[in-house]
Design a protein around this motif. Structure first.
Motif, short mmCIF file in Angstrom:
data_model
loop_
_atom_site.label_atom_id
_atom_site.label_comp_id
_atom_site.label_asym_id
_atom_site.label_seq_id
_atom_site.Cartn_x
_atom_site.Cartn_y
_atom_site.Cartn_z
N PRO A 163 -44.37 -24.53 -12.16
CA PRO A 163 -43.97 -23.30 -11.45
C PRO A 163 -42.53 -23.22 -11.00
CG PRO A 163 -45.98 -24.65 -10.76
CD PRO A 163 -45.31 -25.52 -11.81
N ASN A 164 -41.99 -22.03 -10.67
CA ASN A 164 -40.65 -21.91 -10.13
C ASN A 164 -40.43 -22.73 -8.93
OD1 ASN A 164 -40.19 -20.15 -12.29
ND2 ASN A 164 -40.65 -18.37 -11.13
N THR A 165 -41.26 -22.78 -8.17
CA THR A 165 -41.03 -23.70 -6.92
C THR A 165 -40.62 -25.13 -7.30
OG1 THR A 165 -43.51 -23.84 -6.56
CG2 THR A 165 -42.53 -22.25 -5.37
N HIS A 166 -41.42 -25.77 -8.13
CA HIS A 166 -41.16 -27.00 -8.49
C HIS A 166 -39.97 -27.05 -9.24
CE1 HIS A 166 -45.48 -26.94 -7.59
NE2 HIS A 166 -45.59 -28.13 -7.61
N ILE A 167 -39.61 -26.03 -10.21
CA ILE A 167 -38.30 -26.31 -11.01
C ILE A 167 -37.22 -26.27 -9.71
CG2 ILE A 167 -36.66 -24.82 -12.13
CD1 ILE A 167 -39.22 -24.05 -13.85
N ASP A 168 -37.13 -25.40 -8.71
CA ASP A 168 -36.38 -25.69 -7.79
C ASP A 168 -36.06 -27.07 -7.01
OD1 ASP A 168 -35.73 -22.92 -8.03
OD2 ASP A 168 -36.77 -22.21 -6.34
N ILE A 169 -37.15 -27.65 -7.01
CA ILE A 169 -36.93 -29.18 -6.48
C ILE A 169 -36.21 -29.93 -7.39
CG2 ILE A 169 -38.58 -31.03 -5.82
CD1 ILE A 169 -40.72 -29.32 -4.95
N ILE A 170 -36.54 -29.71 -8.85
CA ILE A 170 -35.84 -30.47 -9.76
C ILE A 170 -34.47 -30.12 -9.70
CG2 ILE A 170 -35.61 -30.75 -12.17
CD1 ILE A 170 -38.63 -30.39 -12.68
N LYS A 171 -34.13 -28.87 -9.69
CA LYS A 171 -32.73 -28.32 -9.57
C LYS A 171 -31.81 -29.27 -8.35
CE LYS A 171 -31.72 -24.05 -9.76
NZ LYS A 171 -32.06 -22.46 -9.64
N ASP A 172 -32.74 -29.33 -7.23
CA ASP A 172 -31.96 -29.97 -6.08
C ASP A 172 -31.80 -31.39 -6.33
OD1 ASP A 172 -31.44 -27.56 -4.86
OD2 ASP A 172 -33.32 -27.75 -3.47
#
Length: 199
Positions: free
Chosen positions: A82-91
């Motif tokens: 999910p996009n929310t989890h992708i944002d965590i990886i980006k950070d």
């Protein structure tokens, strides 16, 4: 719920927060212990996958000898999340983009090409870290606003001048000036600099 959970361990703090939030009872200590809701296994599985991917990406950074504070443009991953989890990886990995690509041969593929813009951003982040360390060593608190003196060569001075507002706002500085210093030398990328606090 937070105040109820901490009440047995931090009774006064819990009570203070509860009263400020205008809890329904006279005291947080009269409340029942909160009940846990149903555990969402899918969320836990997704977070385990996020941790695994982040770990692999950070390992790729280590192998490439690129510090985490240096932003990178892209991380490709095999697994769809999910996009929310992708944002965590980006950070966590410090990349601008995470792309889902089932065709890659590895679990993760890190784009290690550092553009001049990314390099500049990385240098600014390193400088900010060094300034924050200096503030801490100098015993400054978040309320203390001070000026910074930097001893650096002209090319780094130009980069700092270009990013002055970001550096000042992030490190709570009133100003930045350039002058000769005799303090400890700090290495940032290919540059050597000296920093000093001016109260």
């Amino acid at each position: 719920d937070f105040t109820k959970l901490i009440a047995p361990f931090m009774p006064f703090l819990a009570e203070d927060i509860y009263q400020r939030l205008k809890g329904p009872l006279e005291s947080v200590h009269m409340e029942s212990w909160p009940r846990a809701s149903k555990v969402d296994k899918k969320v836990l599985d997704n977070m385990n996958e996020v941790r695994r991917i982040s770990s692999l990406a950070l390992e790729a950074r280590t192998k490439a000898k690129i510090i985490v504070r240096q932003p990178l443009s892209k991380l490709s991953v095999k697994t769809k999340l999910p996009n929310t989890h992708i944002d965590i990886i980006k950070d966590e990995v410090n990349v601008k983009e995470v792309a889902i690509d089932p065709s890659i041969t590895e679990e993760v593929m890190l784009d290690t090409n550092i553009t001049p813009e990314l390099k500049e951003e990385g240098i600014v982040r390193e400088l900010i870290r060094a300034i924050q360390d200096l503030r801490k060593e100098s015993g400054l608190t978040i309320q203390d606003r001070v000026s910074l003196v930097i001893d650096a060569d002209m090319s780094l001075r130009d980069l700092i001048t270009k990013n002055t507002d970001v550096i000042k706002n992030t490190t709570l500085l009133t100003g930045i000036t350039f002058n000769t210093l005799t303090s400890e030398v700090i290495k940032i990328a290919e540059y050597t600099i000296r920093l000093g606090i001016q109260r």
